[in-house]
Design an enzyme around this catalytic site. Structure first.
Site, mmCIF file in Angstrom:
data_model
loop_
_atom_site.group_PDB
_atom_site.id
_atom_site.type_symbol
_atom_site.label_atom_id
_atom_site.label_comp_id
_atom_site.label_asym_id
_atom_site.label_seq_id
_atom_site.Cartn_x
_atom_site.Cartn_y
_atom_site.Cartn_z
ATOM 1 N N GLY A 264 28.497 110.332 19.929
ATOM 2 C CA GLY A 264 29.263 109.277 19.001
ATOM 3 C C GLY A 264 30.365 110.144 18.391
ATOM 4 O O GLY A 264 30.858 109.882 17.405
ATOM 5 N N HIS B 219 37.204 105.329 29.503
ATOM 6 C CA HIS B 219 36.603 105.962 30.691
ATOM 7 C C HIS B 219 37.063 107.463 30.855
ATOM 8 O O HIS B 219 38.413 107.532 30.806
ATOM 9 C CB HIS B 219 36.834 105.314 31.771
ATOM 10 C CG HIS B 219 35.782 105.839 32.923
ATOM 11 N ND1 HIS B 219 34.682 105.752 33.241
ATOM 12 C CD2 HIS B 219 36.396 106.725 34.054
ATOM 13 C CE1 HIS B 219 34.119 106.342 34.227
ATOM 14 N NE2 HIS B 219 35.264 107.158 35.033
HETATM 15 C C1 GRF Z 1 33.434 109.617 26.211
HETATM 16 O O1 GRF Z 1 33.849 110.558 26.945
HETATM 17 C C2 GRF Z 1 33.719 108.397 26.885
HETATM 18 O O2 GRF Z 1 35.015 108.513 27.737
HETATM 19 C C3 GRF Z 1 32.739 107.893 27.478
HETATM 20 O O3 GRF Z 1 31.501 108.382 27.075
HETATM 21 C C4 GRF Z 1 32.025 109.548 26.259
HETATM 22 C C5 GRF Z 1 31.462 109.537 24.815
HETATM 23 O O4 GRF Z 1 31.600 110.402 24.101
HETATM 24 N N1 GRF Z 1 32.550 106.605 27.853
HETATM 25 P P1 GRF Z 1 31.150 110.488 22.544
HETATM 26 O O5 GRF Z 1 29.519 109.948 22.415
HETATM 27 O O6 GRF Z 1 31.875 109.551 21.909
HETATM 28 O O7 GRF Z 1 31.158 112.137 22.189
#
Ligand code: GRF
Length: 192
Positions: free
Chosen positions: A18, A110
């Site tokens: 997160g 993404h």
């Molecule tokens: C991010 O790299 C986003 O692009 C992908 O999942 C990841 C989430 O990272 N969909 P975080 O949990 O917000 O650190």
């Protein structure tokens, strides 16, 4: 805006650490138009739930079976007056009834330049490994609307970075994350 307050209420869906959710909460903490009103996870032990709790943002874990229960799910969104949904590391397909209820109001990020390196199984380090393995000289981020297929909705914004010969999946992941934090809240802000 459809709720009674004069702000757009955003729900964030996440399955993992997160860092993007944390970034959104901080970015929109004092904001005239947008509020992070709810954090939802499909993993009971996701760190994102603890982060939201610590920052006094309502958070809820929804177990797998309930994601197929329109009444149960939509009631939660209604209870929190949710106007818009932002995905950040949410590792399940968004149910079709939710997409119908929120047309063009669900957005995902993404960690690569779609349409390359997207689709089922393309998440987290899998993406960065695939980019390095195919010797791409560029990667980046794609922010897009969510439809019924993984990573296929209309692209709203992309930003790219150079992949150097020394990059590993881990160093690339860090560079991409920095780009996500820099752009994702601003792009959402720009939609309202
Ligand atoms: C991010 O790299 C986003 O692009 C992908 O999942 C990841 C989430 O990272 N969909 P975080 O949990 O917000 O650190």
């Amino acid at each position: 805006m459809t709720n009674n307050s004069n702000k757009v209420n955003i729900a964030m869906l996440a399955s993992g650490t997160g860092s993007n959710v944390l970034n959104f909460i901080n970015y929109f903490r004092i904001h005239s138009r947008i509020k992070i009103a709810l954090v939802i996870s499909n993993k009971p032990d996701a760190q994102v739930l603890k982060k939201a709790e610590m920052l006094n943002v309502p958070s809820v874990y929804i177990e797998k079976a309930k994601w197929n229960d329109p009444k149960y799910l939509l009631d939660i969104f209604k209870k929190h007056n949710i106007d818009f949904i932002v995905l950040a590391g949410f590792l399940s397909l968004v149910p079709a009834f939710l997409i119908q209820e929120y047309p063009n109001k669900i957005v995902n990020i993404h960690p690569a330049l779609l349409p390359k390196f997207g689709g089922k199984g393309m998440y987290g380090m899998n993406v960065h490994k695939a980019v390095i393995d195919s010797k791409e000289d560029k990667s980046g981020i794609s922010i897009h609307y969510v439809n019924e297929e993984y990573d296929k909705g209309r692209i709203i914004f992309q930003a790219s970075l150079f992949v150097s010969a020394n990059d590993t999946p881990e160093t690339l992941a860090k560079k991409v994350q920095k780009l996500e934090h820099e752009h994702y809240p601003r792009v959402i802000e720009g939609l309202f």
